[in-house]
Write an enzyme that holds these catalytic residues in place. Structure first.
Site, PDB file in Angstrom:
ATOM      1  CE1 TYR A 238      27.215 -28.455  16.641  1.00 26.95           C
ATOM      2  CE2 TYR A 238      25.044 -28.872  15.970  1.00 26.95           C
ATOM      3  CZ  TYR A 238      26.512 -29.213  16.164  1.00 26.95           C
ATOM      4  OH  TYR A 238      26.836 -30.370  15.019  1.00 26.95           O
ATOM      5  CE  LYS A 242      30.570 -27.781  13.783  1.00 26.58           C
ATOM      6  NZ  LYS A 242      31.666 -28.488  14.182  1.00 26.58           N
TER       7      LYS A 242
END
Ligand SMILES: NC(=O)c1ccc[n+]([C@@H]2O[C@H](COP(=O)([O-])OP(=O)(O)OC[C@H]3O[C@@H](n4cnc5c(N)ncnc54)[C@H](OP(=O)(O)O)[C@@H]3O)[C@@H](O)[C@H]2O)c1
Length: 495
Positions: A238, A242
């Site tokens: 994640y 990002k």
């Protein structure tokens, strides 16, 4: 604009604007707030993953405007509420993983002329997501949004929601600084985003050629994400993806005005419109839920460390103020919407207020509704300590069960497999969450503080019922957890 900011200027900024919002089913607080404080906004275009606009509309009705958080707005508009929503909210079926956001040409032409502001909140937030899925949403998504933004004729602002944890597991003061393309968190490595995309494509091809089962394919892609994240120094897929999304945005934006908001852990609403309201279980909420159900007796966390949390309404206030502050500036600004520097909340505060809350409001047994005796949780400050406890308490008995199972020709196979799976799952979760439960960084928020100072004493217009406060220093954490957040978790997340 920044010198002249106050609540009225911020509200006024959204008058007559057309705003494209992605990820609105995860960011209801923003949609609600704009519609509540500025009914003269021109249009909110909500990009929703759906087969067609009709299904997107249905999703908006059930997952956005139909939710409890819209109560205040419903009361305000009475039986005109549906008409108001119809007039102001336009659901669009689309997906940021595709060029042009998956929108048909006719619609694209209209939007490119119409959109003033883009808020990109869409993301895959699963720490252990398939690499291809996370890459599509968090990296290619950011790229497609940027390309779309550059084609908008009158774009004034692209606000991208990232996360403070793009900083990985770094310690000390972590600045609000942009990533350079290719930058990594591990010395001696260089990240080539194009090569990552090729690696994903190659892995997909191999998986297809070798006719992997669906489960094996999923596992392969998930493990690839984690492996690549760790290769470059990020703890999970994640935050790694990002960070790459931020890199591409910074690199490709040209001269469009960009604000990147990096919140830490978003918690329940502090003030308006519905204190305690939240959705989705966050890291710290699993602790509260485990305690509420008396289903969790151990937890990996160092109570002396600071958990960086920030209520959802403050995040949205900061977003709206930052958009108004930097509209039409040909620059990129980064804001940490965090609390660890100016009002640090140690995990101990949550543990104490949680214990006190459940002493006063004892969890009740599902069977007979009787109050359950409350047992204190046991906390482990290090991963090795946690692993050791798990090995003695669970791994060892499991090993004995395995031997017994062999001796009894598989009589306990099912039980053994089930317990073994649970054990592996707990260890995997501990591994994934350890970087947050044992996080030693502190987010600098000098840029955000500058915005706060400008807005100080001018952030509210009580007579009109709005507040743009995002100063986490004003929060008494014990009171917030005891009176707002924990009851919110119990109310909205515990079924
Ligand atoms: N929650 C936190 O504590 C936290 C902290 C820091 C930063 N953030 C950031 O805040 C944003 C929202 O997070 P969240 O926790 O609210 O996430 P969430 O509940 O998982 O919501 C994610 C949203 O993104 C949408 N989405 C995902 N992939 C998409 C795609 N390919 N195209 C279009 N829409 C897509 C989802 O749509 P579906 O409904 O179709 O799945 C959903 O609306 C994210 O950017 C996240 O990185 C969150």
């Amino acid at each position: 604009m920044i010198g002249q900011l106050d609540a009225d200027v911020v509200v006024g900024y959204f008058t007559g604007k057309s705003i494209l919002i992605t990820g609105s089913t995860g960011f209801l607080v923003l949609v609600e707030k704009i519609l509540r404080v500025q009914p003269d906004v021109k249009k909110l275009y909500l990009l929703i993953r759906a087969a067609d606009d009709q299904s997107a509309k249905q999703r908006v009705e059930t997952e956005v405007t139909g939710r409890e958080i819209f109560q205040v707005l419903k009361q305000k508009h009475g039986n005109r509420f549906e008409d108001f929503i119809q007039e102001k909210v336009c659901p669009l079926a689309g997906d940021i993983m595709y060029e042009n956001l998956g929108l048909p040409n006719a619609k694209l032409t209209v939007l490119l002329k119409e959109i003033d502001i883009i808020v990109n909140g869409a993301a895959t937030t699963n720490f252990f997501e398939r690499y291809d899925v996370a890459f599509d949403a968090n990296v290619m998504g950011a790229k497609h949004i940027c390309q779309f933004a550059k084609r908008c004729n009158k774009l004034k602002m692209l606000l991208h929601v990232s996360t403070a944890y793009v900083a990985g597991e770094q310690e000390g003061i972590l600045p609000e600084k942009p990533f350079q393309v290719g930058e990594t968190l591990r010395e001696g490595t260089h990240l080539d985003i194009g090569s990552e995309l090729n690696l994903i494509k190659d892995t997909r091809r191999q998986v297809k050629a070798n006719r992997f089962s669906e489960t094996a394919e999923k596992r392969t892609m998930k493990e690839l994400g984690l492996k690549r994240a760790r290769e470059f120094g990020w703890p999970n897929t994640y935050v790694f993806t990002k960070a790459m999304g931020e890199m591409l945005l910074g690199h490709l934006r040209g001269d469009i005005p960009v604000v990147i908001i990096r919140p830490s852990i978003i918690t329940s609403i502090l003030n308006e419109p519905l204190p305690g309201w939240m959705e989705g279980i966050r890291t710290i909420d699993s602790f509260i839920i485990g305690y509420a159900k008396q289903a969790l007796s151990i937890f990996l966390v160092d109570l002396d460390l600071i958990m960086d949390v920030v209520p959802g309404d403050m995040v949205v206030n900061a977003m709206m103020v930052a958009m108004a502050a930097h509209s039409e500036e040909q620059a990129q600004h980064i804001y940490h919407v965090t609390s660890s520097l100016r009002n640090p909340a140690p995990y101990a505060v949550l543990a104490e207020s949680g214990h006190r809350y459940f002493l006063h409001n004892p969890p009740r047994s599902r069977k007979n509704g009787e109050p359950m005796p409350l047992s204190r949780m046991r906390f482990f400050r290090t991963l090795p300590g946690f692993r050791m406890y798990m090995a003695v308490k669970f791994r060892l008995p499991l090993e004995l069960l395995r031997l017994l199972n062999i001796a009894l020709c598989g009589a306990f196979s099912r039980r053994y497999n089930e317990l073994s799976r649970k054990y592996r799952y707990v260890m995997h979760i501990a591994d994934l969450y350890a970087p947050y439960a044992l996080f030693k960084g502190c987010f600098d928020d000098t840029n955000t503080e500058r915005l706060r100072v400008v807005m100080a004493n001018k952030q509210q217009d009580k007579s009109r019922g709005y507040d743009f406060g995002f100063d986490t220093k004003t929060i008494d954490w014990d009171d917030y957890f005891y009176r707002v957040h924990i009851p919110g978790v119990v109310n909205y997340l515990c079924d």
